[in-house]
Scaffold this motif. Sequence first.
Motif, short mmCIF file in Angstrom:
data_model
loop_
_atom_site.label_atom_id
_atom_site.label_comp_id
_atom_site.label_asym_id
_atom_site.label_seq_id
_atom_site.Cartn_x
_atom_site.Cartn_y
_atom_site.Cartn_z
N VAL A 1 8.29 -2.06 -4.26
CA VAL A 1 9.18 -1.85 -5.41
C VAL A 1 9.79 -3.16 -5.91
O VAL A 1 10.23 -3.23 -7.06
CB VAL A 1 10.33 -0.86 -5.08
N ALA A 2 9.80 -4.20 -5.07
CA ALA A 2 10.48 -5.44 -5.44
C ALA A 2 9.58 -6.40 -6.21
O ALA A 2 10.08 -7.23 -6.97
CB ALA A 2 11.02 -6.14 -4.19
N ASN B 1 5.86 -2.26 -10.94
CA ASN B 1 5.77 -2.37 -9.49
C ASN B 1 4.74 -1.36 -8.98
O ASN B 1 4.28 -0.48 -9.72
CB ASN B 1 7.14 -2.20 -8.82
N ALA B 2 4.38 -1.48 -7.72
CA ALA B 2 3.31 -0.66 -7.17
C ALA B 2 3.65 0.83 -7.18
O ALA B 2 2.77 1.67 -7.41
CB ALA B 2 2.98 -1.10 -5.74
N ALA C 1 0.86 -1.18 0.00
CA ALA C 1 0.00 0.00 0.00
C ALA C 1 0.90 1.24 0.00
O ALA C 1 1.84 1.32 0.79
CB ALA C 1 -0.92 0.02 1.22
N ILE C 2 0.58 2.17 -0.89
CA ILE C 2 1.37 3.39 -1.02
C ILE C 2 0.44 4.58 -0.92
O ILE C 2 -0.64 4.60 -1.52
CB ILE C 2 2.11 3.43 -2.36
N VAL C 3 0.85 5.57 -0.14
CA VAL C 3 0.15 6.86 -0.08
C VAL C 3 1.12 7.91 -0.60
O VAL C 3 2.26 7.99 -0.14
CB VAL C 3 -0.31 7.21 1.34
N MET C 4 0.67 8.71 -1.55
CA MET C 4 1.55 9.66 -2.23
C MET C 4 0.80 10.95 -2.49
O MET C 4 -0.41 10.96 -2.68
CB MET C 4 2.00 9.02 -3.56
N ARG C 5 1.52 12.04 -2.48
CA ARG C 5 0.95 13.30 -2.93
C ARG C 5 1.05 13.35 -4.46
O ARG C 5 1.89 12.69 -5.06
CB ARG C 5 1.69 14.49 -2.33
N PRO C 6 0.21 14.17 -5.10
CA PRO C 6 0.31 14.30 -6.56
C PRO C 6 1.70 14.74 -7.03
O PRO C 6 2.08 14.43 -8.17
CB PRO C 6 -0.76 15.33 -6.90
N ASP C 7 2.44 15.45 -6.18
CA ASP C 7 3.78 15.89 -6.59
C ASP C 7 4.85 14.83 -6.33
O ASP C 7 6.05 15.11 -6.41
CB ASP C 7 4.16 17.19 -5.88
N GLY C 8 4.44 13.60 -6.02
CA GLY C 8 5.39 12.49 -5.90
C GLY C 8 5.91 12.21 -4.51
O GLY C 8 6.59 11.21 -4.31
#
Length: 557
Positions: free
Chosen positions: A264-265, A392-393, A228-235
């Motif tokens: 990432v793996a 990758n995710a 699970a990844i949480v990210m802002r639109p700016d990366g």
Amino acid sequence: MILLVFAGRLVQIQVIDAPEYAAKAENLRLETVDIPTTRGDITDASGDPLALSVEARTVFVDPVAVRDDERERVIDELTARFDLDRAGVARKVDAEPGRYEVVAEKVAPDDWEALEELGLSGVGALDDYKRVYPDETGAADLVGFTGTDGHGLEGLEGVMDGTLAGEPGKQQVEMGAPGVQIPMAEGLAQEPVPGKDVRLTLDRDIQWHAGQALAERAEELDAAGGSAIVMRPDGEVLAMADYPTYDQSDYGDYSAEDRANGAVADAFEPGSTNKVITLAGALEDGLTTPERVYTVPYSVQIHDRRFKDDHFHETQKLTLNGILAQSSNVGTIKVGQQLGADRLHGYLREFGFGAPTGLDLPGENAGILAAPDEWWGTQLPSISFGQGLSVNAAQMASVYATVANGGVRVEPTLLAGTVGEDGGFQASEEPSRERVVSADTAAELTRMLEAVTGEHGTAESARIPNYRVAGKTGTANRVDPETGTYTDGHTAMFVGFAPADDPELVVQVVLHDPQDEYYGGEAAAPVFTDIMSFALKSEKVPPTGTEPPNIRLFGDG
């Protein structure tokens, strides 16, 4: 004559050779030891620790200073207190003419103080530091761990070791009668240099919640793994959780697979989450519009393969909006044929596929994206809806961050910067930025993705009260990496952003081989909703103040 010989010898020893003998005597009492330095902390964006160093002791024995009448007691106490092999301790206690034999490292100060109170001859301690990891951060797979020598072995601890470790000092010490070191002022050979703190873009609370929500759903569905990844639109990455995970303090009890950072793996076919790229390219090249109507049968024959939609339906009229909302494979194939192999491949590359993410994390799998001149007859239709390539995710999260960012792709980032000994913060270099599609195309894609969570979309379970949500389900067959053939398992995905009218956060959820429920809308979307709801509240994002647009999904007739 005899007296003259003795007198001459005394003059030679006490006057002529006195400095040489004095130096030899001094060297018998001297040892050169490392002066430990503090390893830098790894923190989240607010300075909350994800890895830190605490004071410890290195307990040693000076065999020369151990009294004969205390030998057995010294051996017994050191063996029992540090749970050591008695024969090994005895060899250290008897290791004359050595003056410095390490018995135990990373000893808690309280434990050393209790031993020191016994007043055992020949037993001493040096200051040291121990690496500790706060419980339940949910970031073990990302942060990694250090070895017994204090240097990073895996994860960010390994990648950033040169920044975190610092440089130990060097000093000569004289061992006193009780085995306690006596520092020599002129013996300092090298000052210790403390390591720098590494500040990440993570939010510890969101990271923890993402890890909990992912693990709960993965265990409920008996999934083989997930991320699970949480990210802002700016990366900027706010969370990167993985399942299964491990305890960094006992890393030796876990396999390398359990410790790998799957975000990432692990590479997988993106399935229907990839459709947004096919449609983005066709919109950007002016080949179609959101309102264009396509005739979409349940299946279509191309060369030797028949492609089908996930659920049977009569031939229907779908707008481009409807193709994405209904997640039609056949409809997406038609759009992919309009775009063509060269242009589709170009957009896949521009969105970040087939290349490292830029996060510089160990074990990253950049996925597979063959050159268009290597595509055979059925690869264009396959790739257009997410088969025949792998990602990758983090790569897929970046695709949706690009759409949420108005069509500008910003390379994902985890490292905010470093903090020196003086407390000064040095920011990392700005990540690269590249416009992939126009702001108008990104806005059209956002409206189309919002329809996915609408009444006729595939992910009503991704709705969040008071917030407009845009996103996409994905379900893909799993590929056996050894044989290159499909297995019976699936990968379930959901990726989206909110609020749709003013994006603040992107969340990507991937579950590998979930049992019973394996469609992205059923297996992964509830995890997305859980994580996104928490993150919106944690970031104090105000509720959406606008109504979702009325999007036409079906054509006439």
